[in-house]
Write an enzyme that holds these catalytic residues in place. Structure first.
Site, PDB file in Angstrom:
ATOM      1  N   HIS A  37     -10.944  -9.193  16.294  1.00  0.00           N
ATOM      2  CA  HIS A  37      -9.726  -9.782  15.738  1.00  0.00           C
ATOM      3  C   HIS A  37      -9.876 -11.270  15.421  1.00  0.00           C
ATOM      4  CE1 HIS A  37      -7.373  -6.175  16.330  1.00  0.00           C
ATOM      5  NE2 HIS A  37      -6.329  -6.780  15.821  1.00  0.00           N
ATOM      6  N   GLU A  39      -5.140   1.193   6.067  1.00  0.00           N
ATOM      7  CA  GLU A  39      -5.435   0.026   5.231  1.00  0.00           C
ATOM      8  C   GLU A  39      -6.091   0.386   3.903  1.00  0.00           C
ATOM      9  OE1 GLU A  39      -6.132   0.167   8.499  1.00  0.00           O
ATOM     10  OE2 GLU A  39      -4.790  -1.344   9.347  1.00  0.00           O
TER      11      GLU A  39
END
Lengths: 324, 325
Positions: free
Chosen positions: A129, A60
Site C-alpha cells: 500500500h 479494478e
C-alpha cells in the site's frame, strides 16, 4: 484567493466539471455514499445523484474497462482507483487497452477518460500500500501522466484532464491530501507539459514532483541558510514532459538533482538524468544526482520505512554532494 | 419469428464471403504478404453472421482477435480489411492494427482485442454509456470459451447484471483455448451455466446453424434492448483450422473434425434454402462466384496499396499534441 486543502481542490475540480458538462461522471470504490476514502468526492453524490456518482464493486480492471467503453459512447468518465496500488490489478486495462487503442486502431477511436488514483507511502502502510509507480506509466506510450503536488495545480490540472480528448492517469498523493494552498476563486485551467519553477535559485536545479516537492522546498530552505540557492522545478505532468524548462534551468545552474518517491532503479529520475547528460554534458559541473526510494518493498517498521523513503534531508545531502 | 427470405439469402452470401475471405487471407499469409498472428474463422461463420444480423446498424459490436468475419458482417469493405492484413495505409486501421485489431467506428464495430477477455469490461462500459445516455442500443460482445475463465469475464458479468446493462455476451465455444480443451480448463463444460451465478439468463445455441443463432440472438437482443439486462449465449461451434496460422492443431482427432465438418453451416443453409424454395441453385452458384470476385479484388487492392509512410510512425497516438499554445 481561498485556501483549500489538496483533497478539496480535487472535489472542486470534479464538481465544476460535472456542473459544466453532463457527460462527465464519476465511479469507483466508495466514491458515492461515503464520498471517497480520502474525502475527494464528498457531497457529489448528493448533488449529482447515484447515476453520475456511482459506487462500484471492488473490481479494478473492470472499473478501468468501464471507463474505456463509456468514453467510446461519448461520455467523459472519471474513474477513481482507491489507491495506485490497485492500478496494478488493472494494469492490463491501462497498459494493453487504454494506452494502445487509439494507435492500434489507426486513430479511429478517442478515449477522453481520466483515471484518478492516490499514490505514496510514509505512514507505515507497508509493502502493498505504498507504491509510487508513475515510472511504469511514463514508460508506456499512449497515456498522459499528471502528478500535481499543490492544491492549485491539482485543481487546474484535473479540470484540464477532464476536458482532454486523450486518456489521463491523474496521480494524487495520500500524504498531500490534508496540505493547504491558495486557489483562485475564479475559474482557471493549467496546461499539460508546462513545468513550474516553484522556487528560483542559481546554484543547483532540483526536479521534484508529488510529495517530493514539499520535501525539496524544505531542503531548499535548509540549504539557503548555508548560502546555497536551489532552484526547485515541478514538472507537474510527466507525459507530456516539459523538458525545455528543466534543461534551461540546468544550463544556468550547471548542477542537477532529481528527487522522486518511487524506486531508484529505472525510475523517472534515470530518464531525466539521461536526458540532461544527452543535452548538457559539457555544461555540467558535477554528475547528476538521483534521490529515490531504496530498492526494496516498502517496510512497515517506522525506522525502516524512514530509511527506505527519500526526504528533505536526502535531497539536501545530494545537493551538498555536488555543490561543496 | 421467421427470418425473411431475402435475409436468409443475405446470411448465405455473408457466410460465403467470410469463408472465401479467410481462404484468401491464408493465401496472402502463405505468400508472405501478411505477418504476425492470424486466426482464421473457417467453420464458425454461422455465429458472426447470424448474431450480427440480429442487430441494428448502430448497435455496438466488440470482438476478439479472431475478428475478420465480425467486421465483414458489420459491412466493413473487404478491401479495407484485406489491406489492413497486408499492413497497408489503406487498411481499416491504416496498417497499424493488423489481423487482431480491426476497427470501424463508422459501423459501430469497436474493435478486435488480443488479450483474452480484456475487451469484456469495455463491452460493459459501452453498455453503461448507452444506459446513461438513454440510447436505444445494445452491445454484442463476442468472446471465446477461454475468456470465460478470466477474472474480467466475471467482473463484467457481475457489473452488467448489477446495473442491468444492455449487453449480450456471446461465447463462441469452439471447445479449445489454443490446445487446451474446455473440459480440462473450465469447471463447467457448459459455459452458459456460468451466467447462473450472476442471475443472468444463459442459453446454449447450435453455432453451426445460422438460423438457430439468428433466432437465439433475436431473443437475446430484444431482452437486452428492453432493459431487462445482460444475456450470456453459448454458441457451440468448431474452427476447422488451428488456433492461428502456426498451429497445425494436432491436439484434435481427424474423426472429431470430420464429425463437425458434416455439420458445416454453409452447405447446411444451402440445402435448406433449396428445399424450401427460398433460393435456386443458380442463385447460390452466383453467390459463390461473387464472393470469389470480391475477395480476389480485395487482395489485388491490398497488394497495390502503399505501405504507411514513415511519418505515420508518430501519428495517431494522441488527439492533442500541442500544449504550449
Amino acid at each position: 484567493m481561498a485556501e483549500l486543502r489538496y483533497f478539496e481542490a480535487v472535489t472542486q475540480a470534479l464538481q465544476e466539471e460535472m456542473a459544466r458538462d453532463d457527460r462527465v461522471f464519476l465511479f469507483g470504490e466508495d466514491v458515492g455514499l461515503v464520498g471517497g476514502t480520502f474525502r475527494c468526492t464528498e457531497g457529489l453524490m448528493a448533488e449529482f445523484g447515484s447515476r453520475r456518482v456511482r459506487d462500484t464493486p471492488i473490481a479494478e480492471a473492470a472499473i478501468v474497462g468501464l471507463a474505456i467503453g463509456a468514453a467510446i459512447t461519448g461520455m467523459r468518465p472519471v474513474a477513481e482507483l482507491m489507491t495506485m496500488n490497485f492500478a496494478i490489478v488493472a494494469m492490463d486495462q491501462i497498459v494493453n487497452h487504454v494506452s494502445k487503442m487509439r494507435y492500434m486502431f489507426g486513430g479511429g477511436v478517442k478515449l477522453p477518460l481520466v483515471i484518478r488514483a492516490p499514490a505514496g507511502g510514509g505512514t507505515q502502510k507497508a509493502a502493498q500500500h505504498s507504491h509510487c509507480i508513475e515510472s511504469w506509466f511514463v514508460n508506456t506510450p499512449g497515456i498522459r501522466v499528471v502528478i500535481p503536488a499543490t492544491p492549485y495545480d491539482v485543481k487546474g490540472l484535473l479540470k484540464t484532464s477532464i476536458r482532454s480528448e486523450d486518456p489521463v492517469l491523474f496521480i494524487e498523493h495520500e500524504n498531500l491530501y490534508s496540505t493547504r494552498g491558495e486557489v483562485p476563486e475564479e475559474e482557471y485551467l493549467l496546461p499539460f507539459g508546462v513545468a513550474d519553477i516553484k522556487r528560483p535559485g542559481r546554484d543547483v536545479t532540483v526536479v521534484a514532483w508529488s510529495r517530493m516537492l514539499p520535501e525539496a522546498l524544505k531542503a531548499a530552505d535548509m540549504l539557503a541558510r548555508e548560502g546555497i540557492e536551489v532552484e526547485v522545478i515541478d514538472p507537474r505532468t510527466l507525459d507530456p514532459l516539459d523538458q525545455d524548462t528543466i534543461l534551461s534551468s540546468v544550463a544556468r545552474t550547471h548542477r542537477a538533482v532529481i528527487a522522486e518517491e518511487g524506486w531508484r532503479n529505472v525510475g523517472v529520475g534515470a530518464e531525466l538524468a539521461a536526458r540532461i547528460q544527452e543535452h548538457l554534458f559539457y555544461d555540467l559541473e558535477a554528475p547528476v544526482q538521483r534521490v529515490a526510494a531504496a530498492d526494496v518493498p516498502t517496510p512497515y517498521a517506522r525506522n525502516l520505512e524512514k530509511l527506505a523513503l527519500p526526504d528533505a534531508r536526502d535531497i539536501a545531502d545530494a545537493v551538498l554532494k555536488i555543490t561543496l | 419469428m421467421a427470418i425473411p427470405a431475402a435475409s436468409q439469402l443475405k446470411l448465405y452470401k455473408n457466410m460465403l464471403l467470410m469463408r472465401r475471405f479467410e481462404e484468401g487471407a491464408a493465401e496472402g499469409y502463405a505468400d508472405g504478404f501478411i505477418g504476425g498472428f492470424m486466426h482464421l474463422y473457417i467453420g464458425q461463420e454461422a455465429v458472426a453472421a447470424g448474431a450480427i444480423s440480429s442487430l441494428n446498424h448502430d448497435d455496438y459490436v466488440i470482438a476478439t482477435y479472431r475478428d475478420h468475419a465480425h467486421a465483414l458482417a458489420r459491412g466493413t469493405p473487404p478491401e479495407a480489411l484485406m489491406a489492413e492484413l497486408y499492413g497497408r495505409e489503406t487498411g481499416v486501421c491504416k496498417g497499424k492494427g493488423g489481423s487482431m485489431h480491426f476497427y470501424d467506428g463508422s459501423r459501430y464495430f469497436v474493435g478486435g482485442y488480443a488479450i483474452v477477455g480484456g475487451h469484456l469490461p469495455i463491452a460493459t462500459g459501452l453498455a453503461l454509456g448507452i444506459q446513461m445516455r438513454n440510447e436505444d442500443r445494445v452491445v454484442m460482445a463476442f468472446l471465446g470459451d477461454g475468456a470465460s475463465n478470466q477474472g474480467v469475464f466475471h467482473e463484467s458479468m457481475n457489473m452488467a447484471k448489477l446495473w442491468d446493462l444492455p449487453v449480450v455476451f456471446l461465447c463462441e465455444n469452439n471447445f479449445y483455448g489454443i490446445a487446451t480443451a474446455v473440459g480440462t480448463s473450465s469447471s463447467y463444460n457448459e459455459i452458459h451455466r456460468k451466467a447462473q451465478g450472476y442471475g443472468i439468463p444463459g442459453r446454449v445455441v447450435d453455432g453451426m446453424d445460422v438460423r438457430a443463432v439468428r433466432a437465439a440472438c433475436d431473443e437475446a437482443v430484444r431482452y437486452a434492448r428492453q432493459g431487462s439486462g445482460p444475456v450470456l449465449l453459448e454458441a457451440r461451434c468448431y474452427r476447422y483450422q488451428g488456433h492461428s496460422m502456426t498451429d497445425p492443431g494436432k491436439y484434435r482427432s481427424q474423426a472429431e473434425a470430420d464429425l463437425w465438418k458434416k455439420r458445416d453451416p454453409i452447405p447446411r443453409l444451402a440445402r435448406q434454402l433449396l428445399e424450401e424454395g427460398i433460393a435456386t441453385q443458380a442463385e447460390l452458384d452466383a453467390a459463390q462466384v461473387e464472393a470469389n470476385r470480391i475477395v480476389e479484388a480485395a487482395m489485388q487492392y491490398a497488394e497495390r496499396s502503399p505501405e504507411p509512410s514513415p511519418a505515420a510512425l508518430y501519428e495517431d497516438l494522441f488527439v492533442e499534441n500541442t500544449f504550449h499554445g
